[in-house]
Design an enzyme around this catalytic site. Structure first.
Site, PDB file in Angstrom:
ATOM      1  N   THR A 162      -1.588  -9.838 -39.785  1.00  0.00           N
ATOM      2  CA  THR A 162      -0.286  -9.190 -39.588  1.00  0.00           C
ATOM      3  C   THR A 162      -0.413  -7.733 -40.026  1.00  0.00           C
ATOM      4  O   THR A 162      -1.282  -7.395 -40.832  1.00  0.00           O
ATOM      5  CB  THR A 162       0.815  -9.859 -40.434  1.00  0.00           C
ATOM      6  OG1 THR A 162       0.405  -9.775 -41.794  1.00  0.00           O
ATOM      7  CG2 THR A 162       1.000 -11.311 -40.065  1.00  0.00           C
ATOM      8  N   GLU A 220       2.822 -14.377 -36.061  1.00  0.00           N
ATOM      9  CA  GLU A 220       2.843 -15.784 -36.488  1.00  0.00           C
ATOM     10  C   GLU A 220       3.313 -16.730 -35.392  1.00  0.00           C
ATOM     11  O   GLU A 220       3.226 -17.943 -35.535  1.00  0.00           O
ATOM     12  CB  GLU A 220       3.768 -15.952 -37.706  1.00  0.00           C
ATOM     13  CG  GLU A 220       3.263 -15.349 -38.995  1.00  0.00           C
ATOM     14  CD  GLU A 220       3.656 -13.874 -39.167  1.00  0.00           C
ATOM     15  OE1 GLU A 220       3.899 -13.199 -38.144  1.00  0.00           O
ATOM     16  OE2 GLU A 220       3.699 -13.405 -40.326  1.00  0.00           O
ATOM     17  N   LYS A 228      23.483  -3.389 -46.648  1.00  0.00           N
ATOM     18  CA  LYS A 228      24.481  -4.204 -47.353  1.00  0.00           C
ATOM     19  C   LYS A 228      25.495  -3.258 -47.989  1.00  0.00           C
ATOM     20  O   LYS A 228      25.274  -2.712 -49.056  1.00  0.00           O
ATOM     21  CB  LYS A 228      23.800  -5.095 -48.389  1.00  0.00           C
ATOM     22  CG  LYS A 228      22.815  -6.044 -47.744  1.00  0.00           C
ATOM     23  CD  LYS A 228      22.104  -6.928 -48.753  1.00  0.00           C
ATOM     24  CE  LYS A 228      20.999  -7.701 -48.068  1.00  0.00           C
ATOM     25  NZ  LYS A 228      19.688  -7.027 -48.068  1.00  0.00           N
ATOM     26  N   TRP A 286      27.607  -6.795 -44.141  1.00  0.00           N
ATOM     27  CA  TRP A 286      26.350  -6.364 -43.543  1.00  0.00           C
ATOM     28  C   TRP A 286      26.604  -5.433 -42.363  1.00  0.00           C
ATOM     29  O   TRP A 286      27.455  -5.694 -41.515  1.00  0.00           O
ATOM     30  CB  TRP A 286      25.551  -7.572 -43.032  1.00  0.00           C
ATOM     31  CG  TRP A 286      24.902  -8.354 -44.130  1.00  0.00           C
ATOM     32  CD1 TRP A 286      25.025  -8.138 -45.470  1.00  0.00           C
ATOM     33  CD2 TRP A 286      24.046  -9.482 -43.976  1.00  0.00           C
ATOM     34  NE1 TRP A 286      24.285  -9.060 -46.171  1.00  0.00           N
ATOM     35  CE2 TRP A 286      23.681  -9.896 -45.271  1.00  0.00           C
ATOM     36  CE3 TRP A 286      23.532 -10.183 -42.889  1.00  0.00           C
ATOM     37  CZ2 TRP A 286      22.834 -10.988 -45.497  1.00  0.00           C
ATOM     38  CZ3 TRP A 286      22.698 -11.258 -43.113  1.00  0.00           C
ATOM     39  CH2 TRP A 286      22.353 -11.652 -44.405  1.00  0.00           C
TER      40      TRP A 286
HETATM   41  P1  AMP Z   1       4.476  -8.385 -35.433  1.00  0.00           P
HETATM   42  O1  AMP Z   1       4.018  -9.585 -36.154  1.00  0.00           O
HETATM   43  O2  AMP Z   1       3.798  -7.124 -35.853  1.00  0.00           O
HETATM   44  O3  AMP Z   1       4.411  -8.579 -33.952  1.00  0.00           O
HETATM   45  O4  AMP Z   1       6.010  -8.149 -35.796  1.00  0.00           O
HETATM   46  C1  AMP Z   1       6.979  -9.135 -35.562  1.00  0.00           C
HETATM   47  C2  AMP Z   1       8.353  -8.590 -35.814  1.00  0.00           C
HETATM   48  O5  AMP Z   1       8.698  -7.612 -34.827  1.00  0.00           O
HETATM   49  C3  AMP Z   1       9.452  -9.610 -35.692  1.00  0.00           C
HETATM   50  O6  AMP Z   1       9.562 -10.400 -36.858  1.00  0.00           O
HETATM   51  C4  AMP Z   1      10.674  -8.729 -35.458  1.00  0.00           C
HETATM   52  O7  AMP Z   1      11.172  -8.184 -36.652  1.00  0.00           O
HETATM   53  C5  AMP Z   1      10.104  -7.629 -34.606  1.00  0.00           C
HETATM   54  N1  AMP Z   1      10.410  -7.899 -33.195  1.00  0.00           N
HETATM   55  C6  AMP Z   1       9.611  -8.425 -32.272  1.00  0.00           C
HETATM   56  N2  AMP Z   1      10.232  -8.496 -31.080  1.00  0.00           N
HETATM   57  C7  AMP Z   1      11.483  -8.012 -31.246  1.00  0.00           C
HETATM   58  C8  AMP Z   1      12.624  -7.824 -30.408  1.00  0.00           C
HETATM   59  N3  AMP Z   1      12.597  -8.119 -29.116  1.00  0.00           N
HETATM   60  N4  AMP Z   1      13.745  -7.321 -30.963  1.00  0.00           N
HETATM   61  C9  AMP Z   1      13.783  -6.992 -32.271  1.00  0.00           C
HETATM   62  N5  AMP Z   1      12.754  -7.126 -33.106  1.00  0.00           N
HETATM   63  C10 AMP Z   1      11.611  -7.631 -32.613  1.00  0.00           C
END
Ligand code: AMP
Length: 549
Positions: free
Chosen positions: A187, A331, A443, A448
């Site tokens: 990640t 994940e 917050k 929120w």
């Molecule tokens: P990563 O593991 O780097 O791909 O990051 C995943 C995170 O990206 C998710 O937990 C979200 O917070 C954000 N994310 C992915 N797709 C979207 C989406 N369509 N809209 C908003 N946030 C997103």
């Protein structure tokens, strides 16, 4: 009673042999910056992947589940590595080439990578890092680049083409357990140490089927997909594996990720489909507004990784390019939701569904959990943290050399669901709308405020190119929103009218930011997402020029 069905493992090996035979004529086109791109058929990719597998075993001595890493752009050789490495039983580890050197060194040591396959164009980055990578025994260089940078390197150095040349085009692939590790991806580690997600052959196989399904990306061998999302970021959202399953040709941009070459390759190769994060589509829109290009072949585009501003979707609709919003994480392989509106709706009726993050597929179970741990109803109103589970969702992280797994409490519930850290609501018919990352929610006085909602409205303003809203400490309310905006060329800042624009677009009065600043660009993470922690730090250290309204 047991079933009477055959128990055939679901493996990457099967994806490889299917793609190279049944879809042998489909193509991987890699942009080279030369007048002609490189074109290779799936049959050829499959043959070369088989030769690479032979070389890894016979020349480099890769055995069992040793880790073979890649430090590569999206290109044909990277697809070959994708298919070859897991099929031998080894584990492909895709390295994020945008990470700082210390983080990369940490990740390579943690994964205990034995081999790195690197693009020649990335040698200036890898060469100085090698002394910090003691686990690496072999470096395999693919494509053009200055090999002299590796003179005196401790690991053995090989040229990719020389390594595979003349090797057998047959391999007795081992019978693999479908639950075995196939690919590792860490990640992006915006908080704490990076965490290794290990995909199994089974999870990749099932996820690939879902990617291809009509209710997801609806891909067939009639399509060519432009894979902008990096192969080092969640398997390029599963596209290379899905493509070998259904014969989708791929257009790979290699290192040519700037808006001008992207626009050129779309006009020339005419992909029907594409996938990338919003920042790429924002930049491409600005490019084709200034220098018009025909993007209309690209009828369907998957946009995800960060929230897609509805204004961006509307702008692309006008170009005949339909952005389809999807949500996922490293994940979750990553496909979690995808925003295809339900059947039978007009364009107008479908719009409110398109701007959500989308609905869950059969493989992804979801629940919303409130602050007290209670499960919340799917009423499109009750906001909570999203938790998911399913056959392509991580149940733990890689724990290091001895194969231990990690299950941090803030990431997994007691009953094994993944805590996504994303906050949102779900409608009765299963459409997810995210309002924030848990750590980005503002917050204010016990209520929120959604930073994403404020950003989406601001980015619909004609003078605003990009906007990021973050929580900043406030004596009276605990936290309040700070709006940082990037103006379009030639526009000037009028915070009062931006605030009025928010108010007339339906944002409640108490949610309107009183702190404003103009910035040159929104800071981005290694995978192109807004990096709000940088803005929060800049604010805390007094680096921003704030106007208070
Ligand atoms: P990563 O593991 O780097 O791909 O990051 C995943 C995170 O990206 C998710 O937990 C979200 O917070 C954000 N994310 C992915 N797709 C979207 C989406 N369509 N809209 C908003 N946030 C997103």
């Amino acid at each position: 009673m047991l079933s009477t069905m055959q128990d055939v493992p679901l493996t990457v090996t099967r994806i490889l042999s299917h793609g190279m035979t049944i879809h042998g004529k489909s193509q991987v086109t890699t942009w080279t910056g030369e007048p002609e791109p490189q074109r290779r058929s799936f049959a050829e990719i499959g043959r070369r992947a088989t030769q690479l597998a032979n070389a890894l075993r016979d020349e480099l001595g890769v055995v069992a589940d040793q880790r073979v890493s890649t430090l590569m752009w999206n290109n044909a050789e990277h697809v070959e590595a994708y298919l070859a490495i897991p099929s031998t039983g080894a584990v492909l580890h895709t390295l994020n080439l945008r990470l700082p050197a210390e983080q990369l060194a940490w990740i390579v040591a943690h994964a205990d990578d034995k081999v790195v396959i690197v693009n020649g164009s990335l040698l200036p980055m890898l060469a100085p890092l090698l002394p910090q990578l003691p686990s690496i025994e072999h470096v395999v260089v693919a494509g053009p680049g200055d090999r002299s940078l590796l003179a005196g390197a401790a690991p053995r150095v090989h040229d990719y083409e020389e390594l595979i040349a003349g090797r057998p085009t047959h391999y007795d692939w081992p019978e693999l357990d479908e639950r075995q590790a196939a690919v590792m991806c860490y990640t992006s580690g915006t908080t704490g140490e990076p965490k290794g997600v290990v995909y199994s052959h089974r999870s990749i196989y099932l996820h690939s089927m879902q990617v291809n399904m009509a209710e997801s990306m609806s891909l067939t061998d009639n399509d060519t997909t432009l894979v902008v999302v990096p192969q080092f970021h969640v398997n390029a959202w599963g596209l290379p594996h899905a493509a070998f399953m259904s014969g989708v040709s791929m257009l790979m941009p290699d290192r040519f990720l700037q808006p001008a070459p992207l626009a050129e390759m779309i006009e020339r190769v005419r992909p029907t489909h594409a996938a990338a994060v919003p920042t790429i589509w924002q930049a491409l829109l600005a490019e084709v507004t200034a220098n018009p290009r025909d993007l209309s072949s690209m009828a369907r585009v998957i946009i995800g990784g960060a929230a897609c501003p509805p204004s961006l979707m509307a702008a692309y609709d006008k170009l005949g390019v339909r952005l389809c919003h999807a949500w996922g994480m490293t994940e979750t392989s990553p496909l979690g939701t995808i925003a295809q509106p339900p059947a039978g709706l007009t364009e107008e009726e479908g719009w409110p569904y398109r701007v959500t993050q989308g609905r869950f597929s059969a493989g992804v179970e979801a629940r919303l959990v409130g602050p007290g741990g209670e499960h919340l109803p799917w009423d499109n109103k009750s906001a909570g943290e999203l938790e998911v589970r399913g056959p392509w969702i991580a149940g733990s992280y890689y724990g290091g050399r001895d194969g231990e797994t990690l299950r941090p409490e803030d990431k997994f519930s007691e009953d094994g669901w993944l805590k996504t850290g994303d906050v949102g609501v779900i409608s009765e018919d299963g459409f997810l709308t995210l309002t924030d990352r848990a750590k980005d929610v503002i917050k204010s006085g016990g209520e929120w405020i959604s930073s994403v909602e404020l950003e989406n409205v601001l980015m619909a303003h004609p003078d605003v190119a990009e906007a990021a809203v973050v929580a900043v400490p406030d004596e009276k309310w605990g936290e309040r929103p700070l709006a940082t905006v990037v103006l379009k060329d030639g526009a000037s800042a009028d915070y009062g009218s931006l605030k009025d624009f928010l108010a007339t677009s339906g944002i409640a009065k108490w949610q309107l930011p009183e702190r404003w600043t103009v910035i040159a660009a929104v800071p981005k993470t290694s995978v192109g997402k807004f990096d709000k922690k940088v803005i929060r730090r800049q604010y805390a250290e007094g680096e921003l020029d704030i106007t208070q309204l």
